[in-house]
Design a protein around this motif. Structure first.
Motif, PDB file in Angstrom:
ATOM      1  N   TRP A 109       0.819  -1.220   0.000  1.00  0.00           N
ATOM      2  CA  TRP A 109       0.000   0.000   0.000  1.00  0.00           C
ATOM      3  C   TRP A 109       0.851   1.267   0.000  1.00  0.00           C
ATOM      4  O   TRP A 109       0.502   2.246  -0.658  1.00  0.00           O
ATOM      5  CB  TRP A 109      -0.957  -0.012   1.185  1.00  0.00           C
ATOM      6  N   ILE A 110       1.962   1.265   0.720  1.00  0.00           N
ATOM      7  CA  ILE A 110       2.843   2.443   0.743  1.00  0.00           C
ATOM      8  C   ILE A 110       3.377   2.722  -0.659  1.00  0.00           C
ATOM      9  O   ILE A 110       3.416   3.872  -1.108  1.00  0.00           O
ATOM     10  CB  ILE A 110       3.990   2.260   1.752  1.00  0.00           C
ATOM     11  N   ARG A 111       3.772   1.674  -1.367  1.00  0.00           N
ATOM     12  CA  ARG A 111       4.290   1.854  -2.732  1.00  0.00           C
ATOM     13  C   ARG A 111       3.218   2.433  -3.653  1.00  0.00           C
ATOM     14  O   ARG A 111       3.500   3.303  -4.470  1.00  0.00           O
ATOM     15  CB  ARG A 111       4.797   0.519  -3.292  1.00  0.00           C
ATOM     16  N   ARG A 112       1.990   1.958  -3.520  1.00  0.00           N
ATOM     17  CA  ARG A 112       0.897   2.482  -4.365  1.00  0.00           C
ATOM     18  C   ARG A 112       0.596   3.938  -3.998  1.00  0.00           C
ATOM     19  O   ARG A 112       0.333   4.759  -4.867  1.00  0.00           O
ATOM     20  CB  ARG A 112      -0.376   1.646  -4.186  1.00  0.00           C
ATOM     21  N   ILE A 113       0.593   4.232  -2.695  1.00  0.00           N
ATOM     22  CA  ILE A 113       0.313   5.601  -2.243  1.00  0.00           C
ATOM     23  C   ILE A 113       1.347   6.574  -2.800  1.00  0.00           C
ATOM     24  O   ILE A 113       0.999   7.626  -3.334  1.00  0.00           O
ATOM     25  CB  ILE A 113       0.278   5.660  -0.696  1.00  0.00           C
ATOM     26  N   LEU A 114       2.616   6.220  -2.686  1.00  0.00           N
ATOM     27  CA  LEU A 114       3.674   7.107  -3.163  1.00  0.00           C
ATOM     28  C   LEU A 114       3.641   7.276  -4.680  1.00  0.00           C
ATOM     29  O   LEU A 114       4.003   8.330  -5.206  1.00  0.00           O
ATOM     30  CB  LEU A 114       5.049   6.570  -2.733  1.00  0.00           C
ATOM     31  N   ARG A 115       3.178   6.270  -5.377  1.00  0.00           N
ATOM     32  CA  ARG A 115       3.152   6.318  -6.838  1.00  0.00           C
ATOM     33  C   ARG A 115       1.948   7.074  -7.379  1.00  0.00           C
ATOM     34  O   ARG A 115       2.039   7.742  -8.406  1.00  0.00           O
ATOM     35  CB  ARG A 115       3.155   4.883  -7.400  1.00  0.00           C
ATOM     36  N   ILE A 116       0.806   6.998  -6.686  1.00  0.00           N
ATOM     37  CA  ILE A 116      -0.450   7.498  -7.253  1.00  0.00           C
ATOM     38  C   ILE A 116      -0.998   8.740  -6.555  1.00  0.00           C
ATOM     39  O   ILE A 116      -1.438   9.687  -7.214  1.00  0.00           O
ATOM     40  CB  ILE A 116      -1.515   6.378  -7.234  1.00  0.00           C
ATOM     41  N   TRP A 117      -0.972   8.769  -5.245  1.00  0.00           N
ATOM     42  CA  TRP A 117      -1.662   9.831  -4.512  1.00  0.00           C
ATOM     43  C   TRP A 117      -1.181  11.250  -4.806  1.00  0.00           C
ATOM     44  O   TRP A 117      -2.019  12.150  -4.962  1.00  0.00           O
ATOM     45  CB  TRP A 117      -1.602   9.552  -3.005  1.00  0.00           C
ATOM     46  N   PRO A 118       0.120  11.520  -4.875  1.00  0.00           N
ATOM     47  CA  PRO A 118       0.541  12.917  -5.106  1.00  0.00           C
ATOM     48  C   PRO A 118      -0.048  13.522  -6.381  1.00  0.00           C
ATOM     49  O   PRO A 118      -0.615  14.619  -6.343  1.00  0.00           O
ATOM     50  CB  PRO A 118       2.072  12.810  -5.188  1.00  0.00           C
ATOM     51  N   LEU A 119       0.056  12.810  -7.496  1.00  0.00           N
ATOM     52  CA  LEU A 119      -0.463  13.334  -8.755  1.00  0.00           C
ATOM     53  C   LEU A 119      -1.987  13.358  -8.761  1.00  0.00           C
ATOM     54  O   LEU A 119      -2.607  14.302  -9.262  1.00  0.00           O
ATOM     55  CB  LEU A 119       0.051  12.499  -9.929  1.00  0.00           C
ATOM     56  N   PHE A 120      -2.609  12.334  -8.165  1.00  0.00           N
ATOM     57  CA  PHE A 120      -4.066  12.280  -8.108  1.00  0.00           C
ATOM     58  C   PHE A 120      -4.628  13.485  -7.362  1.00  0.00           C
ATOM     59  O   PHE A 120      -5.515  14.186  -7.849  1.00  0.00           O
ATOM     60  CB  PHE A 120      -4.528  10.987  -7.432  1.00  0.00           C
ATOM     61  N   TYR A 121      -4.074  13.751  -6.169  1.00  0.00           N
ATOM     62  CA  TYR A 121      -4.594  14.856  -5.365  1.00  0.00           C
ATOM     63  C   TYR A 121      -4.224  16.219  -5.949  1.00  0.00           C
ATOM     64  O   TYR A 121      -4.944  17.201  -5.737  1.00  0.00           O
ATOM     65  CB  TYR A 121      -4.137  14.728  -3.912  1.00  0.00           C
ATOM     66  N   LEU A 122      -3.136  16.284  -6.701  1.00  0.00           N
ATOM     67  CA  LEU A 122      -2.824  17.515  -7.428  1.00  0.00           C
ATOM     68  C   LEU A 122      -3.906  17.788  -8.474  1.00  0.00           C
ATOM     69  O   LEU A 122      -4.377  18.919  -8.613  1.00  0.00           O
ATOM     70  CB  LEU A 122      -1.456  17.409  -8.100  1.00  0.00           C
ATOM     71  N   CYS A 123      -4.316  16.740  -9.185  1.00  0.00           N
ATOM     72  CA  CYS A 123      -5.394  16.878 -10.185  1.00  0.00           C
ATOM     73  C   CYS A 123      -6.708  17.284  -9.524  1.00  0.00           C
ATOM     74  O   CYS A 123      -7.454  18.117 -10.059  1.00  0.00           O
ATOM     75  CB  CYS A 123      -5.572  15.574 -10.967  1.00  0.00           C
ATOM     76  N   VAL A 124      -7.000  16.709  -8.364  1.00  0.00           N
ATOM     77  CA  VAL A 124      -8.221  17.057  -7.628  1.00  0.00           C
ATOM     78  C   VAL A 124      -8.181  18.527  -7.219  1.00  0.00           C
ATOM     79  O   VAL A 124      -9.173  19.262  -7.369  1.00  0.00           O
ATOM     80  CB  VAL A 124      -8.396  16.150  -6.383  1.00  0.00           C
ATOM     81  N   PHE A 125      -7.042  18.974  -6.715  1.00  0.00           N
ATOM     82  CA  PHE A 125      -6.884  20.377  -6.307  1.00  0.00           C
ATOM     83  C   PHE A 125      -7.087  21.310  -7.498  1.00  0.00           C
ATOM     84  O   PHE A 125      -7.799  22.320  -7.397  1.00  0.00           O
ATOM     85  CB  PHE A 125      -5.495  20.589  -5.689  1.00  0.00           C
ATOM     86  N   ILE A 126      -6.475  20.973  -8.624  1.00  0.00           N
ATOM     87  CA  ILE A 126      -6.629  21.795  -9.831  1.00  0.00           C
ATOM     88  C   ILE A 126      -8.084  21.831 -10.268  1.00  0.00           C
ATOM     89  O   ILE A 126      -8.633  22.885 -10.601  1.00  0.00           O
ATOM     90  CB  ILE A 126      -5.726  21.280 -10.969  1.00  0.00           C
ATOM     91  N   GLY A 127      -8.731  20.661 -10.260  1.00  0.00           N
ATOM     92  CA  GLY A 127     -10.108  20.572 -10.731  1.00  0.00           C
ATOM     93  C   GLY A 127     -11.106  21.351  -9.892  1.00  0.00           C
ATOM     94  O   GLY A 127     -12.023  21.988 -10.433  1.00  0.00           O
ATOM     95  N   PHE A 128     -10.925  21.316  -8.573  1.00  0.00           N
ATOM     96  CA  PHE A 128     -11.897  21.958  -7.695  1.00  0.00           C
ATOM     97  C   PHE A 128     -11.555  23.412  -7.334  1.00  0.00           C
ATOM     98  O   PHE A 128     -12.451  24.185  -7.012  1.00  0.00           O
ATOM     99  CB  PHE A 128     -12.056  21.148  -6.401  1.00  0.00           C
ATOM    100  N   PHE A 129     -10.280  23.777  -7.428  1.00  0.00           N
ATOM    101  CA  PHE A 129      -9.897  25.117  -6.967  1.00  0.00           C
ATOM    102  C   PHE A 129      -9.265  25.995  -8.053  1.00  0.00           C
ATOM    103  O   PHE A 129      -9.572  27.177  -8.121  1.00  0.00           O
ATOM    104  CB  PHE A 129      -8.951  24.996  -5.766  1.00  0.00           C
TER     105      PHE A 129
END
Length: 198
Positions: A86-106
């Motif tokens: 899970w740590i490997r998946r989090i480090l690989r996916i979450w940063p870019l995913f949440y950056l996209c979410v931030f861009i999309g909503f704000f």
């Protein structure tokens, strides 16, 4: 620790999948004059009509590779290290995913505002996106989000749900009982397809 696995023969398939998804999205338009053009109709309906299969193929490839690695880890080490997985998946996916979410909503609404579009038109719920349930948000709304950067994240949500649930199942079951998990997934998928046919 298992050695890194690389299936060279899947590279060509990955490229074809990418190309089909790329072309599927490349020929989208909102202009009726283009939609009614015979050349456009031929390209969209005859050549790239099955472009969405590329996304499905990526899901299958990802599922195969992750399952293979998890089985190998359990076979060699006797158990799956869920925390490390899970740590490997989090480090690989979450940063870019949440950056996209931030861009999309704000960021995206601010850009729209700069161009004089002040009315709120976003139908997406940020709660679903923060919890990787955004594919259900699209199902509930019946439409994709106004911010296109959010609209493409549904596939990431499905992958994250898979990464959460599937390793737990393989962790709990002994290898000799994996046939139960595999046959259950196949049966549920077939049943879902039959019930939602049409």
């Amino acid at each position: 620790m298992i050695k890194k696995v690389y299936f060279e023969n899947l590279d060509g398939l990955r490229f074809v999948c990418f190309l089909s998804v790329f072309f599927l999205h490349s020929f989208r338009t909102e202009f009726e004059t283009i939609k009614s053009n015979t050349t456009y109709q031929f390209i969209v309906k005859d050549i790239f009509v099955n472009g969405a299969l590329g996304v499905n193929s990526f899901f299958v490839l990802s599922g195969f590779l992750i399952t293979f690695l998890l089985i190998e880890e359990k076979r060699i080490n006797g158990q799956i290290n869920l925390k490390r997985f899970w740590i490997r998946r989090i480090l690989r996916i979450w940063p870019l995913f949440y950056l996209c979410v931030f861009i999309g909503f704000f960021i995206y609404p601010e850009i729209k505002s700069l161009y004089g579009q002040h009315q709120p038109t976003e139908t997406a719920s940020i709660f679903y996106y923060l919890t990787f349930l955004n594919n259900f948000d699209i199902i509930n709304n019946g439409t994709i989000p106004d911010a296109s950067i959010l609209g493409v994240l549904w596939s990431v949500a499905i992958e994250e749900q898979f990464y959460l649930i599937w390793p737990i199942i393989l962790y709990i079951l002994p290898i000799k009982r994996y046939w139960i998990a595999f046959s259950s997934v196949l049966s549920i998928s077939l049943l879902f397809g039959i019930l939602n046919e049409g």
